[in-house]
Each structure stands twice: as C-alpha cells, then as structure tokens.
Design a protein around this motif. Structure first.
Motif, short mmCIF file in Angstrom:
data_model
loop_
_atom_site.label_atom_id
_atom_site.label_comp_id
_atom_site.label_asym_id
_atom_site.label_seq_id
_atom_site.Cartn_x
_atom_site.Cartn_y
_atom_site.Cartn_z
N CYS A 472 -28.59 59.66 50.90
CA CYS A 472 -29.91 60.31 51.01
C CYS A 472 -30.93 59.80 49.99
O CYS A 472 -32.12 59.79 50.28
N ILE A 473 -30.48 59.40 48.80
CA ILE A 473 -31.42 59.00 47.76
C ILE A 473 -31.52 57.49 47.63
O ILE A 473 -32.62 56.93 47.61
N VAL A 474 -30.38 56.81 47.55
CA VAL A 474 -30.40 55.36 47.36
C VAL A 474 -29.51 54.67 48.41
O VAL A 474 -28.53 54.01 48.06
N ASN A 481 -31.52 57.16 58.55
CA ASN A 481 -31.86 58.59 58.53
C ASN A 481 -30.59 59.41 58.69
O ASN A 481 -30.32 59.97 59.75
N PRO A 482 -29.78 59.48 57.62
CA PRO A 482 -28.48 60.17 57.73
C PRO A 482 -28.64 61.65 58.04
O PRO A 482 -29.64 62.28 57.68
N ALA A 483 -27.64 62.18 58.72
CA ALA A 483 -27.61 63.60 59.02
C ALA A 483 -26.91 64.34 57.89
O ALA A 483 -25.77 64.05 57.56
N LEU A 484 -27.62 65.30 57.30
CA LEU A 484 -27.01 66.08 56.23
C LEU A 484 -25.83 66.89 56.73
O LEU A 484 -24.94 67.26 55.96
N MET A 485 -25.82 67.18 58.03
CA MET A 485 -24.70 67.92 58.62
C MET A 485 -23.39 67.18 58.42
O MET A 485 -22.32 67.80 58.36
N LEU A 499 -20.30 70.31 57.46
CA LEU A 499 -21.06 71.33 58.18
C LEU A 499 -21.12 71.00 59.66
O LEU A 499 -21.13 71.88 60.52
N SER A 500 -21.14 69.71 59.98
CA SER A 500 -21.13 69.31 61.38
C SER A 500 -19.83 69.69 62.05
O SER A 500 -19.82 70.19 63.18
N GLN A 501 -18.71 69.47 61.35
CA GLN A 501 -17.42 69.85 61.92
C GLN A 501 -17.35 71.34 62.15
O GLN A 501 -16.80 71.80 63.16
N LYS A 502 -17.90 72.12 61.22
CA LYS A 502 -17.83 73.57 61.34
C LYS A 502 -18.76 74.10 62.41
O LYS A 502 -18.33 74.77 63.35
N LEU A 503 -20.05 73.82 62.26
CA LEU A 503 -21.04 74.43 63.16
C LEU A 503 -21.09 73.74 64.52
O LEU A 503 -21.23 74.39 65.55
#
Length: 828
Positions: A472-474, A481-485, A499-503
């Motif tokens: 996300c930073i470097v 455009n990575p997914a934070l999920m 979070l992607s695996q969970k939600l």
C-alpha cells in the motif's frame, strides 16, 4: 519530513491494533465523528483551492535524487546508523556519532567565523594609526597602465555581475520551495479528501462511506436489529423445507441400510437378493435427484443463512467487522491529524501568502529581497570604485582620495555581505543535510529497508504490517491498486484469516453460491415425486422382495456333492431356479434385467420333489422336505436326497428372524414410529402441517433398530412405497409452500442487508491511492522543496564566495590607490 513520516507511521499504528484490545463503537453506534465529517468537507474544499495552483510538470526523480545524495556526501549516514543499530539506545548513540561526523555541513559557519577573525586583524590597516601594519607599502607613486586599469574595471564589473546573479539566482530555489509547498498542499489535501470521500479513479469509496457501511452492517447484525430479527423469523418459518428434505433423505437412507443389512445367511445358504441388486442403482438415482433437486437447494440456502446468521455466527461476524474497522478508523484519524493544518484552507492560505503574496506581504521573500538589494548596491559601489580608479585616480598630477575611499567602503560592504551569506549558508547546510537525509530515507524506503531498521526503533514487524507497507505504501508497481481485503486479517477461534476470506469467502460467496444454485434449479421441474427415478423406484418396489431373493446361479451347484444328483433329473433340474417365496411370481414390466419374467416359487420345486416320495412334516410355509421312496432307483433316490438338501436351504432362510425392520422412535412416547403413518392436514391459516412424522422438536429423527421374520420383512419393504410417496409428496408441497419465502423474501433480505454492503466493502476497500499520495508528497516536499532549498544554499554560497573575492579585489585596489595618495603627498 515529519509530515511524510507520520503518514508512514500511521500504517504501523493501524496494523499494531491487530493484537491489541479493540474499543467497540460508542453506545449510539458512532463510528464517524463530526470532526471526521468536517475534515472531509474541508479536504474537498482544499483540493479545489490548492490543486488549481499546484505545479503540473513532472519531477525528474533521478536528477533530484542525485542532488539530495550529493548533499549528504554520497551516503545517507542516518540510514546507515539505523541499519547498524541493534536497538533504540544504540541508534541514539549512532545518531550522535553521525551528527559529529556531519559537522562539515555547517562549513559556512566556520568560514564566516574565520572571516571575522581575519577581518579583525586586517581591518586595522585601514586606520592611519596602524599604517605601519601595511606590508609592502609603496615608497613612491606607482603608475597604472590603461590596460590594467581597464582590466580592473572589467574585474569589478564581473564581480558586480556575479554578486547580483548569484544573489538573484536564489529566487529560482525559492520558487522551487514554493512549488514544493503548493505540491505538498495539493497532495496532502488530495490524500485526506481521497481517504475521507474516496475517489472513483482509484476504486476507493472513501473511509467515511466505508465506515458507514461497516457501521450499518455491524448494527444490522444486532439481536434486536430489523434485519437480524427478520432473517431469524424467515429461517424459523421455513423450517418445514428442511424437515421435508431431511425426512425424505432419512427414509431413503433407511431403505438403503435395509437392503445393505440383509442377513448374511442368505448368502451362506447359496441365495442372493436380486431385488437388492436391481433396486440399488435406482435408489442411488433417487438419492441423486433429491440432493440435486429444488428442495435440497432451498434447504441448502436456508441452512447456509442459518449457519452464517445465527446468534453465535452473527456475534463473530460483528466482532470481525469491528476488528476490521478499527485500523481503518485509526488510519483516518492519523491522516486527518497529520494534514489538519493543510486542509484548514483559511489558515494555510494565510501561511502560504507569506511565500506567494495573494493579498498580503510576501514576508518570506524579505531576506531574498534584502540580499539582492544589498548585492546590487555593493555592485554599484564596486563599479563606482573601479570606474573612478580608471578615470579620476590622478587629476593635475595629484592622486585623488575618492578612489581609495570607494574601494575601502566596497571592501567593508563586501565583507559584511560575505559574513552574512556564509552564516546563512551554514544554517541552510544543516537544514538541507537533515532534510536530504530524511528525504533519501523516505525515497529508499521499502520492506527490506524497513526490516533492516526495525531493531533501531524496536518495531515488531508482523507479516501484516509488512504486507500493508509493501503493497500500500511502497509497492514495486505504483500503478497497482491492491485490495485491503486481501491484506487485513482477523482472528477467529485462534485462526488468522484475511478479511476477504472471512467476509467474502466464508460469508458472501457461500451464501451467494447456495442462492445461485437455487436460481438455476428453480428453472427446471420442481416436482420430485413425479420424476422418472422416483416413479421407477416405486414401480420396482411393487415386486415382493422374497420373490426376488433367488438361487445364486453364479455358484457351482453341479460340482457340489450335496446338490449334484439333483441335476440328473430334468423334473427337478427345471424347477431348480426359484425364489424363497412359496408361489410363483411374475416380475413387473419396468424392472430392469428381469422385467416380465416369471420366477418359480418353493411350492413348484417341492411339488416336483414329492413325486420321488411323500411329503414329510408339514410346515406352516411350503418348504416341506420329502420322504424319499426306497423303491426308486439309486439315481432317483440320490436326486431326492439332493432335493431335500436344496429345500433345507430354503428352510434356513425362511426360518430367519434377523431381517432388518428398523423404524423411527416416537418423539412423544418413545415407541415405534413409521413415516408411512404420517398424516397431512391444513391449518386455519392455510398452511400444510403434518403429524406422526417422527420428527423431534429439533428436526431430527432417532432410529430404532429392529429385526423381523421374512414374512414381516416382505411387508416392511413393500411399505417403503408408501413411505417414499408420502415423504416425496411432502417435499414437493414444501417446495411450493416455502420456495418463494426462501428464494425471494429471504434472499432479498440477505442481499439488501448483507451481500450489498459486503460488495461495497469488497469493491471499495483498496489502498493504491496511498502509494501515489506518498510519492506525490515526496515529490513536493523533497524533489521540489528540499532541492529548492539546496539551490538557494548553493546560490548564496557563490554569493558569499564572490563577496570575499570582492573583499580581496577591493582591498588590493584600496592599497594601490591609498599608497599612491600617501606617497604623492610625501613627495609634494
């Protein structure tokens, strides 16, 4: 540098919350403060104001980086100190040593100090009382050729031009600093605006809409929330479809277990259950269409919703949502506080006005203006001195005092300017060295460097922190455009998952898959009771099982001494293939392999065997043995005995009491319960209800293992026709009764309150904008601002150097002219 560093460190503070105790939202569900919303409005306004004036030309990263690297001497000693430190204390020691080694950055102050000492000794020679200190003083006037005079004028003009140009060139560096300020303002405001409000081009919906979605989703899962109570009511009201599917499946399982549980004595008595062999694939076919049918799809969708949205699961999901939202709130808070001064448009505009005017004095330019004005005046004074020396040094053979006075003043004024210039250069050298070191650190920062310097700051770099920072930073590709999920994690039952695996994986995709399967199956035939596999199974079951429990022809009967004599007599041989049923029977036309076939019974064989003697003890069934006639031939008597041996096999099977006849337990009495006795009725509300279905209150069945005789077993198996018809019929009616409630109503609730919010989160939670904002801030702060500061320092270094050259030149001119004046006066 502090601004960018705080931006970087907010990543650590957010990620570090993963292992900390999280604070839930306040009692009223406030996840977003009024300060957040005000900041979002201010940021949007700031972008409109700042970015309209921000520089749009690209920065040459390579050249700018080289300038910064040159400023620190080719090596970033601060970063080296970080890498070499094993802990924070050692880092502090290293920094002190590094600072001592970087004393050269303040060389301008040293030059100024030495110049003051030098001047302290040299300036006394100006005074008449210290004339004796003037070394090499002339004894008589010295005539200066015109060529030399002209060269002196040219030198004076060149020095004057150099002073003006070098002092004025600082404006270029100042403009770079102002551009850097504008760029940082635009980048900072854009970062806050994007963080708060989102940006479509980055596919990021913004923290405020995102937190609103998290809050709405978390609140909808509360036990008293409309969605949760509605979905629980829907699950409870559609329990009938699960009961119907379960009852049908258990009935088929009971039949399958019954066929698989036939007594082993059938095989040991050289018979086989042909009924079982034929029925098994048909039964599997019915099981298959039950599992793939609309009823099971409805049940699966309902069960998945029940699993994902029961109270325990909802509590876990709420916690996961709160855990996931907490670092987002922290990132929002840190970015907002870091750039709070920038998004304050009025305050920042006033501050920027000191650099760019805009209705107020450009106070930041006052030193530059004073320096350039002083340089211009000094240049004019120098020009006066050299021009006067050229034209008016001697008038009527008398050396004039004006040239040496002008030269003396020029020398003093140049010394003052040089001192001031090198003091300023020394201060700027320190500032630019620190700024360049910080900027090089920020420009070089990546995951590897972060790992190298972690001990110096006692940082606990978890994989999640490194993933967030590295992606996300470097990132390696700033356009990514990575997914934070896929980066943020939650811990559930001791297991860490993204979070992607969970939600998305465990909640959204599982539910969607069930409803998608349901939609596909609703398009087909919804009635399972009239489907060909069920019709064929019921048709097959109309054939008595004892009629299709027959002699196993795969065995070698004729080589067996107990039965081989039987085959010498055609009468017995023709009746050998038989069932364990007394009477002959004809198989139904639809039964595979043996349809429309007549299968002889036991009576047919015993009747033929009786022609070889007389029936012995009469049994309740037809499997009577024969008392062989002793007058028969030996061959016939042997055949008779073999026939009795064969009948004995039938008797052994008929006498069995271990045939499986299991039923279910009555929930009320604990006695026997058979679903063939299930009764259907219509309630006052028009709903179909059932009694005697053997289901306990929790929707389960309890089997009672029982055995029976063959006669009872035949009736028991025949009754499966009724059991299957009733359970499948109930399933079809349940599909009609509950289909819309699940496929439309329940799905609508889930889509509106769960799937849609999850989609907004999944689609809008990206972090590519952070990397681009990070680079933009470095571009403005470092590659424009600090490089501009270095340019100013370089300009004033030249200005100070030229000032000291001017001091030397004017001192030489002063000595030449004053010596001529003094010797001329002496000769006079």
């Amino acid at each position: 540098a502090t601004t960018v560093s705080r931006m970087v460190l907010c990543t650590f503070s957010a990620a570090s919350l993963r292992g900390a105790a999280l604070t839930p939202p306040t009692a009223d569900g406030t996840w977003i403060t009024m300060e957040n919303r005000d900041a979002a409005v201010d940021a949007d306004k700031a972008v409109a104001v700042y970015c309209a004036e921000a520089p749009t030309d690209a920065v040459d990263h390579g050249d700018s980086y080289d300038v910064l690297l040159s400023e620190v001497g080719g090596e970033n000693m601060i970063v080296t100190s970080m890498k070499e430190a094993g802990n924070s204390d050692q880092f502090g020691t290293n920094v002190v040593e590094t600072t001592e080694g970087a004393i050269g950055t303040a060389a301008g102050l040293v030059v100024a100090f030495l110049a003051m000492i030098w001047w302290f000794f040299c300036c006394w020679t100006v005074f008449p009382c210290c004339r004796c200190c003037r070394v090499f003083e002339a004894k008589e006037p010295r005539e200066t050729k015109w060529a030399i005079r002209c060269a002196v004028v040219a030198l004076g003009a060149l020095l004057g031009f150099g002073l003006i140009f070098s002092a004025g060139y600082a404006y270029s560096g100042f403009d770079g600093m102002v551009e850097g300020l504008d760029s940082v303002a635009c980048s900072g405001a854009t970062l806050v605006n994007t963080t708060m409000n989102g940006r479509e081009s980055d596919k990021f919906i913004g923290m405020l809409p995102l937190l609103d979605t998290f809050r709405s989703l978390e609140q909808s899962l509360g036990v008293n929330a409309a969605f949760f109570t509605g979905i629980r009511a829907s699950v409870d009201q559609t329990k009938g479809i699960s009961d119907a599917v379960y009852l049908s499946a258990q009935t088929l399982t009971l039949l399958k277990d019954t066929l698989n549980g036939m007594p082993a004595e059938i095989k040991t008595n050289r018979h086989k259950c042909q009924f079982c062999e034929v029925l098994a694939p048909e039964l599997e076919s019915v099981v298959g269409i039950l599992q793939d049918g609309v009823g099971s799809a409805l049940d699966s969708a309902r069960e998945e919703v029940d699993k994902q949205l029961n109270k325990e699961a909802a509590d876990k999901l709420q916690k996961s949502i709160r855990d996931a939202a907490e670092p987002l709130k922290e990132i929002t808070k840190n970015i907002q506080s870091t750039f709070s001064g920038i998004i304050d448009v009025d305050g920042f505009t006033d501050f920027r006005g000191h650099f760019e005017g805009e209705g107020q004095p450009e106070t930041a330019k006052i030193p530059l203006n004073l320096f350039i004005a002083y340089a211009v005046l000094l240049s004019v004074w120098v020009l006066f001195a050299v021009v006067w020396f050229l034209l008016r040094e001697r008038v009527d053979d008398v050396y004039q005092k004006t040239p040496h006075r002008l030269a003396c003043c020029s020398c003093c004024f140049a010394w003052y300017l040089g001192i001031v210039m090198f003091v300023v250069v020394g201060v700027l050298g320190i500032v630019s060295w620190v700024g360049s070191s910080a900027c090089l650190f920020l420009a070089d920062l990546d995951v590897q460097l972060l790992e190298d310097i972690a001990p110096a700051f006692d940082l606990n770099l978890t994989p999640e922190i490194k993933d967030i920072f590295g992606q996300c930073i470097v990132p390696a590709d700033i356009t990514a455009n990575p997914a934070l999920m896929e980066i943020l994690t939650v811990t559930e039952d001791g297991q860490k998952k993204t979070l992607s695996q969970k939600l998305q994986g465990e909640v959204k995709n599982e539910i969607n898959q069930k409803f998608n399967d349901l939609d596909a199956k609703l398009a087909g035939d919804n009635n399972i009771s009239t489907s060909p596999p069920v019709v064929n199974l019921i048709a097959t079951m109309k054939n008595p099982i004892d009629m299709l429990t027959v002699v196993d022809l795969s065995l070698d009967w004729q080589s067996n001494s107990d039965y081989q004599a039987l085959f010498t007599q055609n009468t017995l041989k023709d009746a050998f293939f038989s069932s364990v049923r007394c009477a002959n029977g004809t198989v139904g036309p639809t039964m595979p392999q043996v349809g429309n076939t007549t299968i002889p019974g036991i009576e047919n064989f015993v009747t033929r065997l009786a022609t070889y003697g007389t029936r012995g003890v009469v049994r309740s069934d037809c499997a009577d043995q024969v008392v062989c006639n002793p007058l028969r031939t030996a061959e016939e008597k042997a055949a008779c005995e073999a026939g009795n041996n064969f009948v004995k096999l039938k008797q052994n099977i008929l006498d069995l009491t271990s045939f499986p006849c299991s039923v279910f337990e009555d929930p009320g009495t604990g006695g026997d319960c058979d679903v063939r006795d299930m009764m259907e009725s219509i309630s006052a509300s028009g709903q179909t209800t059932y009694t005697n279905d053997c289901l306990f209150s929790d929707g389960t069945l309890k089997r009672k293992v029982k055995t029976c005789t063959l006669t009872e077993f035949v009736s028991y198996v025949e009754a499966f026709e009724v059991r299957i018809q009733k359970t499948m019929g109930r399933l079809d009616k349940s599909v009609g009764q509950y289909g819309k409630s699940i496929s439309v109503d329940m799905k609508g609730l889930v889509d509106q309150y769960l799937i849609a919010p999850l989609d907004r989160i999944v689609d809008g939670l990206t972090c590519g904008f952070l990397a681009r904002s990070y680079q933009s801030v470095i571009d403005g702060l470092c590659y424009r601002g600090v490089v501009g500061l270095i340019s100013m320092k370089t300009s004033w270094t030249w200005c100070g150097s030229i000032s000291f050259l001017t001091v030397l030149a004017m001192y030489a001119l002063w000595r030449r002219t004053i010596d001529n004046v003094n010797t001329n006066a002496g000769s006079a």
